[in-house]
Structure formats: structure tokens, C-alpha cells
Design a protein around this motif. Sequence first.
Motif, short mmCIF file in Angstrom:
data_model
loop_
_atom_site.label_atom_id
_atom_site.label_comp_id
_atom_site.label_asym_id
_atom_site.label_seq_id
_atom_site.Cartn_x
_atom_site.Cartn_y
_atom_site.Cartn_z
N GLU A 184 -48.45 22.52 92.51
CA GLU A 184 -49.05 21.37 91.84
C GLU A 184 -48.02 20.63 90.99
N VAL A 185 -47.14 21.37 90.34
CA VAL A 185 -46.08 20.76 89.54
C VAL A 185 -45.17 19.93 90.45
N MET A 186 -44.82 20.46 91.62
CA MET A 186 -43.97 19.72 92.56
C MET A 186 -44.66 18.45 93.04
N ARG A 187 -45.96 18.52 93.30
CA ARG A 187 -46.71 17.32 93.69
C ARG A 187 -46.64 16.25 92.61
N ARG A 188 -46.85 16.67 91.38
CA ARG A 188 -46.82 15.71 90.27
C ARG A 188 -45.42 15.12 90.08
N LEU A 189 -44.39 15.96 90.23
CA LEU A 189 -43.02 15.45 90.13
C LEU A 189 -42.77 14.38 91.19
N ALA A 190 -43.27 14.60 92.40
CA ALA A 190 -43.11 13.60 93.46
C ALA A 190 -43.84 12.32 93.11
N GLN A 191 -45.06 12.43 92.57
CA GLN A 191 -45.82 11.25 92.18
C GLN A 191 -45.10 10.46 91.09
N GLU A 192 -44.44 11.17 90.20
CA GLU A 192 -43.72 10.52 89.10
C GLU A 192 -42.31 10.10 89.52
N GLN A 193 -41.99 10.32 90.78
CA GLN A 193 -40.70 9.94 91.36
C GLN A 193 -39.52 10.56 90.61
N CYS A 194 -39.66 11.83 90.29
CA CYS A 194 -38.58 12.58 89.65
C CYS A 194 -37.50 12.82 90.70
N HIS A 195 -36.26 12.56 90.35
CA HIS A 195 -35.16 12.70 91.30
C HIS A 195 -34.31 13.93 91.05
N ALA A 196 -34.79 14.84 90.23
CA ALA A 196 -34.06 16.07 89.96
C ALA A 196 -34.03 16.93 91.23
N THR A 197 -32.97 17.68 91.40
CA THR A 197 -32.82 18.56 92.54
C THR A 197 -33.48 19.90 92.24
N PRO A 198 -34.42 20.34 93.09
CA PRO A 198 -34.99 21.68 92.88
C PRO A 198 -33.95 22.72 93.28
N CYS A 199 -33.63 23.63 92.36
CA CYS A 199 -32.59 24.63 92.64
C CYS A 199 -33.16 25.83 93.37
N ARG A 200 -34.29 26.30 92.90
CA ARG A 200 -34.90 27.48 93.50
C ARG A 200 -36.30 27.65 92.94
N ALA A 201 -37.20 28.01 93.77
CA ALA A 201 -38.55 28.31 93.30
C ALA A 201 -38.62 29.81 93.01
N VAL A 202 -39.05 30.17 91.83
CA VAL A 202 -39.15 31.55 91.42
C VAL A 202 -40.59 32.00 91.59
N GLY A 203 -40.82 33.12 92.23
CA GLY A 203 -42.18 33.61 92.42
C GLY A 203 -42.31 35.03 91.91
N ASN A 204 -43.49 35.39 91.48
CA ASN A 204 -43.75 36.74 90.98
C ASN A 204 -44.17 37.64 92.10
#
Length: 86
Positions: free
Chosen positions: A66-86
Motif C-alpha cells: 500500500e505504501v508503494m502504491r501511494r508513493l507511485a500516486q504521489e510520483q515519488c522518484h526515490a529508488t527502492p533499495c530493498r523490500a524487507v519482510g518479516n
Amino acid sequence: MRLTTGRLLVLDDDHQVSSTIREMAQAAGFTAQSCTAADEFFKQVQQFDPTHIILDLAMPGADGVEVMRRLAQEQCHATPCRAVGN
């Protein structure tokens, strides 16, 4: 030893994990900040203007997807380095 530069923003609901990643990134040459909640994270996206982002995908409330979806909607251009999962 500094390997790179940039502004890294970390989002992980586990404070110890987010702090550890932030400290490691700072040691590698990044200016880094960490957050444990999505609302805080989005404030920092606006204020800190990160060049790179690390997200925890498995969080209560707004999960990483959901955070990634919102970042895309806000047109954030930061590079995702790695997704951390539990």
C-alpha cells in the motif's frame, strides 16, 4: 569507508530494525532517516525528499505494498533499495 551518497528513508514498524538499517546506511555514506509508521514516513518523504527508500512489506495498518502504491500516486522518484519482510 563511504561507498555512496544519497538520502535514504527507511520504513519498518520494528524500531530496532529501522534504526539498524539507518545506521548502516549512514556508515556507507548515506544521509539516512528511519520511521516506524506510514504517516510519519509520508511526512518525511515530503520533507526529506529521499533518493532511496527501504520498506518493510509486512506491517500492521498500511503494509509495504500500500505504501508503494501511494508513493507511485504521489510520483515519488526515490529508488527502492530493498523490500524487507518479516
